[in-house]
Design a protein around this motif. Structure first.
Motif, PDB file in Angstrom:
ATOM      1  N   SER A  94      54.723  41.834  53.830  1.00  0.00           N
ATOM      2  CA  SER A  94      54.345  41.616  52.428  1.00  0.00           C
ATOM      3  C   SER A  94      55.599  41.748  51.571  1.00  0.00           C
ATOM      4  CB  SER A  94      53.283  42.637  51.986  1.00  0.00           C
ATOM      5  OG  SER A  94      52.121  42.543  52.786  1.00  0.00           O
ATOM      6  N   LYS A  95      56.169  40.612  51.222  1.00  0.00           N
ATOM      7  CA  LYS A  95      57.435  40.607  50.494  1.00  0.00           C
ATOM      8  C   LYS A  95      57.212  40.632  48.978  1.00  0.00           C
ATOM      9  CE  LYS A  95      59.795  40.147  54.308  1.00  0.00           C
ATOM     10  NZ  LYS A  95      60.598  41.279  54.835  1.00  0.00           N
ATOM     11  N   GLY A  96      58.251  41.122  48.278  1.00  0.00           N
ATOM     12  CA  GLY A  96      58.231  41.094  46.821  1.00  0.00           C
ATOM     13  C   GLY A  96      57.482  42.262  46.208  1.00  0.00           C
ATOM     14  N   THR A  97      56.968  42.024  45.025  1.00  0.00           N
ATOM     15  CA  THR A  97      56.251  43.052  44.269  1.00  0.00           C
ATOM     16  C   THR A  97      54.793  42.653  44.108  1.00  0.00           C
ATOM     17  OG1 THR A  97      56.766  41.960  42.178  1.00  0.00           O
ATOM     18  CG2 THR A  97      58.322  43.642  42.947  1.00  0.00           C
ATOM     19  N   LYS A  98      54.009  43.576  43.573  1.00  0.00           N
ATOM     20  CA  LYS A  98      52.611  43.284  43.257  1.00  0.00           C
ATOM     21  C   LYS A  98      52.273  43.890  41.907  1.00  0.00           C
ATOM     22  CE  LYS A  98      48.520  41.640  43.824  1.00  0.00           C
ATOM     23  NZ  LYS A  98      48.413  41.477  42.364  1.00  0.00           N
ATOM     24  N   VAL A  99      51.559  43.108  41.099  1.00  0.00           N
ATOM     25  CA  VAL A  99      51.093  43.591  39.798  1.00  0.00           C
ATOM     26  C   VAL A  99      49.690  44.164  39.966  1.00  0.00           C
ATOM     27  CG1 VAL A  99      50.601  42.961  37.413  1.00  0.00           C
ATOM     28  CG2 VAL A  99      52.445  41.801  38.635  1.00  0.00           C
ATOM     29  N   PHE A 100      49.470  45.341  39.396  1.00  0.00           N
ATOM     30  CA  PHE A 100      48.160  45.988  39.442  1.00  0.00           C
ATOM     31  C   PHE A 100      47.699  46.333  38.025  1.00  0.00           C
ATOM     32  CE2 PHE A 100      50.060  47.131  43.552  1.00  0.00           C
ATOM     33  CZ  PHE A 100      49.050  46.757  44.419  1.00  0.00           C
ATOM     34  N   SER A 101      46.416  46.218  37.806  1.00  0.00           N
ATOM     35  CA  SER A 101      45.835  46.819  36.604  1.00  0.00           C
ATOM     36  C   SER A 101      45.298  48.178  37.032  1.00  0.00           C
ATOM     37  CB  SER A 101      44.724  45.942  36.021  1.00  0.00           C
ATOM     38  OG  SER A 101      43.681  45.747  36.951  1.00  0.00           O
ATOM     39  N   LEU A 102      45.857  49.222  36.460  1.00  0.00           N
ATOM     40  CA  LEU A 102      45.532  50.596  36.825  1.00  0.00           C
ATOM     41  C   LEU A 102      44.570  51.150  35.783  1.00  0.00           C
ATOM     42  CD1 LEU A 102      46.207  52.952  38.774  1.00  0.00           C
ATOM     43  CD2 LEU A 102      48.095  53.536  37.249  1.00  0.00           C
TER      44      LEU A 102
ATOM     45  N   ALA B 295      61.071  30.916  53.132  1.00  0.00           N
ATOM     46  CA  ALA B 295      62.016  31.978  53.485  1.00  0.00           C
ATOM     47  C   ALA B 295      61.793  33.239  52.667  1.00  0.00           C
ATOM     48  CB  ALA B 295      63.451  31.479  53.297  1.00  0.00           C
ATOM     49  N   SER B 296      61.250  33.093  51.468  1.00  0.00           N
ATOM     50  CA  SER B 296      61.010  34.266  50.613  1.00  0.00           C
ATOM     51  C   SER B 296      59.900  35.160  51.145  1.00  0.00           C
ATOM     52  CB  SER B 296      60.649  33.806  49.201  1.00  0.00           C
ATOM     53  OG  SER B 296      59.322  33.275  49.158  1.00  0.00           O
ATOM     54  N   GLY B 297      58.994  34.590  51.946  1.00  0.00           N
ATOM     55  CA  GLY B 297      57.858  35.360  52.441  1.00  0.00           C
ATOM     56  C   GLY B 297      56.759  35.548  51.414  1.00  0.00           C
ATOM     57  N   LEU B 298      56.808  34.814  50.312  1.00  0.00           N
ATOM     58  CA  LEU B 298      55.789  34.947  49.265  1.00  0.00           C
ATOM     59  C   LEU B 298      54.407  34.609  49.821  1.00  0.00           C
ATOM     60  CD1 LEU B 298      55.002  35.307  46.226  1.00  0.00           C
ATOM     61  CD2 LEU B 298      55.451  32.848  45.960  1.00  0.00           C
ATOM     62  N   ARG B 299      53.479  35.548  49.606  1.00  0.00           N
ATOM     63  CA  ARG B 299      52.073  35.320  49.968  1.00  0.00           C
ATOM     64  C   ARG B 299      51.243  35.272  48.691  1.00  0.00           C
ATOM     65  NH1 ARG B 299      50.775  39.537  54.839  1.00  0.00           N
ATOM     66  NH2 ARG B 299      48.716  38.596  54.594  1.00  0.00           N
ATOM     67  N   GLY B 300      50.176  34.496  48.726  1.00  0.00           N
ATOM     68  CA  GLY B 300      49.342  34.298  47.544  1.00  0.00           C
ATOM     69  C   GLY B 300      48.830  35.603  46.976  1.00  0.00           C
ATOM     70  N   ARG B 301      48.992  35.779  45.673  1.00  0.00           N
ATOM     71  CA  ARG B 301      48.609  37.028  45.015  1.00  0.00           C
ATOM     72  C   ARG B 301      47.166  37.020  44.513  1.00  0.00           C
ATOM     73  NH1 ARG B 301      53.010  38.281  47.434  1.00  0.00           N
ATOM     74  NH2 ARG B 301      54.669  39.364  46.306  1.00  0.00           N
ATOM     75  N   GLY B 302      46.418  35.984  44.831  1.00  0.00           N
ATOM     76  CA  GLY B 302      45.040  35.912  44.349  1.00  0.00           C
ATOM     77  C   GLY B 302      44.052  36.681  45.185  1.00  0.00           C
ATOM     78  N   GLY B 303      44.481  37.156  46.364  1.00  0.00           N
ATOM     79  CA  GLY B 303      43.571  37.942  47.181  1.00  0.00           C
ATOM     80  C   GLY B 303      43.654  37.621  48.652  1.00  0.00           C
TER      81      GLY B 303
ATOM     82  N   SER C 227      43.053  40.543  43.853  1.00  0.00           N
ATOM     83  CA  SER C 227      43.993  40.088  42.827  1.00  0.00           C
ATOM     84  C   SER C 227      44.835  41.233  42.284  1.00  0.00           C
ATOM     85  CB  SER C 227      43.236  39.419  41.677  1.00  0.00           C
ATOM     86  OG  SER C 227      42.294  40.317  41.115  1.00  0.00           O
ATOM     87  N   GLY C 228      44.422  42.492  42.522  1.00  0.00           N
ATOM     88  CA  GLY C 228      45.281  43.607  42.130  1.00  0.00           C
ATOM     89  C   GLY C 228      44.655  44.651  41.235  1.00  0.00           C
ATOM     90  N   GLY C 229      43.355  44.747  41.212  1.00  0.00           N
ATOM     91  CA  GLY C 229      42.716  45.797  40.419  1.00  0.00           C
ATOM     92  C   GLY C 229      42.724  47.123  41.171  1.00  0.00           C
ATOM     93  N   LEU C 230      43.054  48.206  40.475  1.00  0.00           N
ATOM     94  CA  LEU C 230      42.981  49.561  41.039  1.00  0.00           C
ATOM     95  C   LEU C 230      42.126  50.402  40.107  1.00  0.00           C
ATOM     96  CD1 LEU C 230      46.668  50.380  42.134  1.00  0.00           C
ATOM     97  CD2 LEU C 230      44.747  49.798  43.614  1.00  0.00           C
ATOM     98  N   ILE C 231      40.948  50.783  40.570  1.00  0.00           N
ATOM     99  CA  ILE C 231      40.048  51.595  39.762  1.00  0.00           C
ATOM    100  C   ILE C 231      40.006  53.000  40.352  1.00  0.00           C
ATOM    101  CG2 ILE C 231      37.696  51.848  38.883  1.00  0.00           C
ATOM    102  CD1 ILE C 231      37.383  48.840  39.065  1.00  0.00           C
ATOM    103  N   VAL C 232      40.536  53.954  39.609  1.00  0.00           N
ATOM    104  CA  VAL C 232      40.665  55.332  40.081  1.00  0.00           C
ATOM    105  C   VAL C 232      39.393  56.109  39.744  1.00  0.00           C
ATOM    106  CG1 VAL C 232      42.045  57.434  39.956  1.00  0.00           C
ATOM    107  CG2 VAL C 232      43.152  55.196  39.729  1.00  0.00           C
TER     108      VAL C 232
END
Length: 603
Positions: free
Chosen positions: A354-362, A167-175, A433-438
């Motif tokens: 896409s429910k919830g939050t996402k952690v990114f390395s900026l 019910a939370s809609g959580l999707r795997g954050r590994g990619g 997994s959440g990398g953001l390279i600017v």
């Protein structure tokens, strides 16, 4: 120093020192030791203070960070030499002004990190405890509702727990973004025991440190999520597979496991429920491909880390041929939040898919590098400019690479893209997994593609021909283009090779490897054409295709380029236009990188 306002409880302070890996590298352990030593010797004063070591606070650009509670004061880039002033400020009620966070644009000082643009737009769920607790002290975790979700889950039936995660809609954050509840449900219905739970902590993407920070800074949240899953699927054992370089994560996880056992959260009859479950830490095999779940399983089994064809999923036949659930670190960190607060609260955050939050390395060419957590659907512009502070040195934003080495490069005209699983895929990249390279305008997109393909060629396990040979051939073509020997036909060949590698590779490493090539061809094709037709690298990165010169009309004669040049190739008198000697120039780019007047040009 300026005067502090009056606070309640003025005679007691808690000093939190960030001791995550990044801050440790900048000397935070010495800062912590110095604080403890000076406070121990400073007896008989009105204000008493104690210290605590925490995990990563996120604002890595300004580490080491020191926070003082309950005043909510944050000091940045603290050194051992600053410690006496900090201790003195506790006693006389002053602020150490020079150590406060200073906004790079407005130049305003902020007393608390919570007031800064970097933190204001964040919404911390997975990172909720990091920077606030001592990861080596289970009491800190318990004080912040730690293991309350487990107690709640144990009072529910396994099916009810799975339904809540669904019910939370959580999707795997590994990619991959596969629905977590569906994965758990498919494993639970397999009538075969024993079942296993695995945490994938083999974070191998260049520039990524999301999972590392969670394992280092809040290891109990990972354990709690795994134990809840064990109850839901009837698992008897769990394994945390940790990247071999993550020494601090291994230490803190093992300490957390020992403490959880002692407190009755691991082992036999957990909290009197009848659940028997324990967890073991496994050091990674040192290969990027071990982040792929079937290769990871093979590595835990003691075999070479090579992927397997997924005609049968790990939920049916995984570790040692048994039903297995694998989720990554961030996914596990969200599970206690969902059970404790309820699926509805989690599902209210984010987007429809896409429910919830996402952690990114900026990281990369951005003012505030660090760890950020935002609601799904936050735009790239908000992350890079509002939170990240924009591009340093007045340079122009060019692209952001998302999803690790197998992700894609997204251009400036898509800065308002709402970041979630589906939008990134549609743009030719992926969440990963959440990398953001600017990247700024001094980035060559052809070289970026070559760099990532080179990385993936080296990390391919070599098991399947399309990946092994296809990626190596793409690397040869890209290298040829960056050296000035490419042809127009090479572009068609790159696209055809990419299609073959995507369609025929055994695992996700090969199937996603062409993303850097295809995305740069799609959005930055003009740079490929400049390399091939004009024999010129517009960004001035590819040395065989670059020549720097100084525009005399723009040069002020400040001399900075001359001082920074390692080859003494720049000459000129003060306040007079300077000149670059092409025969001496090694094309390192230091002159153009440091010129404040945009006077250094690429011929």
């Amino acid at each position: 120093m300026s005067q502090l306002p009056t606070e309640n409880n003025m005679n007691s302070r808690m000093i939190l020192v960030c001791c995550g890996t990044g801050c440790q590298a900048s000397g935070s352990l010495d800062v912590l030791a110095s604080l403890r030593s000076l406070l121990a010797s400073d007896t008989g004063t009105a204000v008493q203070a104690s210290t605590k070591s925490t995990g990563c606070n996120g604002l890595c650009e300004k580490g080491p960070l020191v926070k003082i509670l309950p005043d909510d004061i944050t000091y940045c880039q603290v050194t051992v030499e600053d410690v006496p002033d900090i201790v003195k400020s506790l006693q006389d009620g002053t602020l150490v002004q020079r150590l406060l966070y200073r906004d790079p644009v407005t130049k305003q000082h902020y007393r608390s990190h919570h007031e800064t643009g970097f933190y204001k737009k964040q919404h911390k769920l997975a990172l909720r405890n990091i920077g606030e607790i001592d990861p080596a002290d289970i009491r800190d975790y318990l004080d912040r509702r730690g293991y309350q979700a487990l107690r709640k889950a144990l009072a529910m039936s396994p099916a009810q727990v799975i339904d809540e995660v669904l019910a939370s809609g959580l999707r795997g954050r590994g990619g991959g973004g596969f629905p977590t509840g569906r994965k758990w449900k498919s494993c639970a219905v397999v009538d075969h025991a024993p079942r296993y739970v695995i945490c994938n902590g083999d974070e191998g993407d260049p520039g990524a440190f999301m999972d590392r920070s969670i394992m280092e800074g809040d290891p109990h949240t990972v354990l709690e999520g795994m134990i809840i899953c064990a109850h839901a699927i009837g698992a008897s054992a769990g394994f945390i597979y940790v990247r071999d370089e993550y020494d601090l994560a291994v230490v803190n996880l093992n300490q957390a496991i020992r403490d959880a056992r002692a407190a009755g959260y691991l082992g036999n009859h957990i909290q009197g429920s009848g659940l028997d479950f324990d967890i073991e830490v496994v050091r990674g095999g040192g290969a990027f491909v071990c982040g792929e779940e079937t290769a990871l399983i093979a590595s835990i089994e003691g075999n070479p880390g090579e992927p397997r064809d997924k005609y049968v999923f790990p939920t049916a036949k995984g570790l040692w041929g048994q039903p297995t659930v694998i989720n990554n670190v961030e996914t596990w960190a969200n599970v206690p939040v969902i059970i404790d607060r309820g699926a509805a609260e989690f599902a209210a955050i984010g987007t429809a898919g896409s429910k919830g939050t996402k952690v990114f390395s900026l990281v990369g060419k951005v003012v505030n590098t660090g760890l950020v957590e935002v609601p799904m659907g936050t735009t790239l512009r908000e992350i890079i400019f509002d939170i990240g502070g924009g591009i340093p040195k007045g340079r122009r934003f060019k692209a952001v690479q998302t999803g690790g080495p197998s992700g894609g490069c997204i251009p400036a005209n898509l800065l308002d893209l709402a970041v979630d699983f589906d939008s990134l895929t549609a743009a030719g990249s992926m969440m990963g997994s959440g990398g953001l390279i600017v990247m700024d305008d001094r980035t060559c997109m052809v070289e970026v593609a070559r760099y990532y393909v080179n990385f993936l060629a080296g990390e391919s396990c070599g098991k399947c021909t399309p990946c092994r040979e296809g990626i190596s051939l793409m690397l040869e073509i890209l290298t040829r283009i960056t050296e000035g020997h490419g042809t127009i036909a090479d572009l068609d060949l790159l696209e055809n090779l990419s299609a073959t590698v995507q369609a025929a590779s055994l695992c996700a490493l090969g199937r996603t490897a062409p993303n850097p090539v295809l995305s740069t061809l799609k959005y930055f094709r003009d740079e490929y054409l400049a390399h091939i037709i004009d024999h010129r690298c517009p960004a001035g990165v590819c040395k065989e295709l670059t020549e720097f010169y100084i525009d005399a009309d723009l040069c002020t004669g400040c001399g900075l380029c001359r001082k920074k040049c390692p080859a003494d190739a720049v000459t000129g008198e003060k306040k007079q236009p300077h000149v670059i000697d092409a025969a001496k120039c090694i094309k390192c780019g230091e002159c153009i990188n440091n010129c404040r007047f945009q006077a250094v040009k690429i011929r």
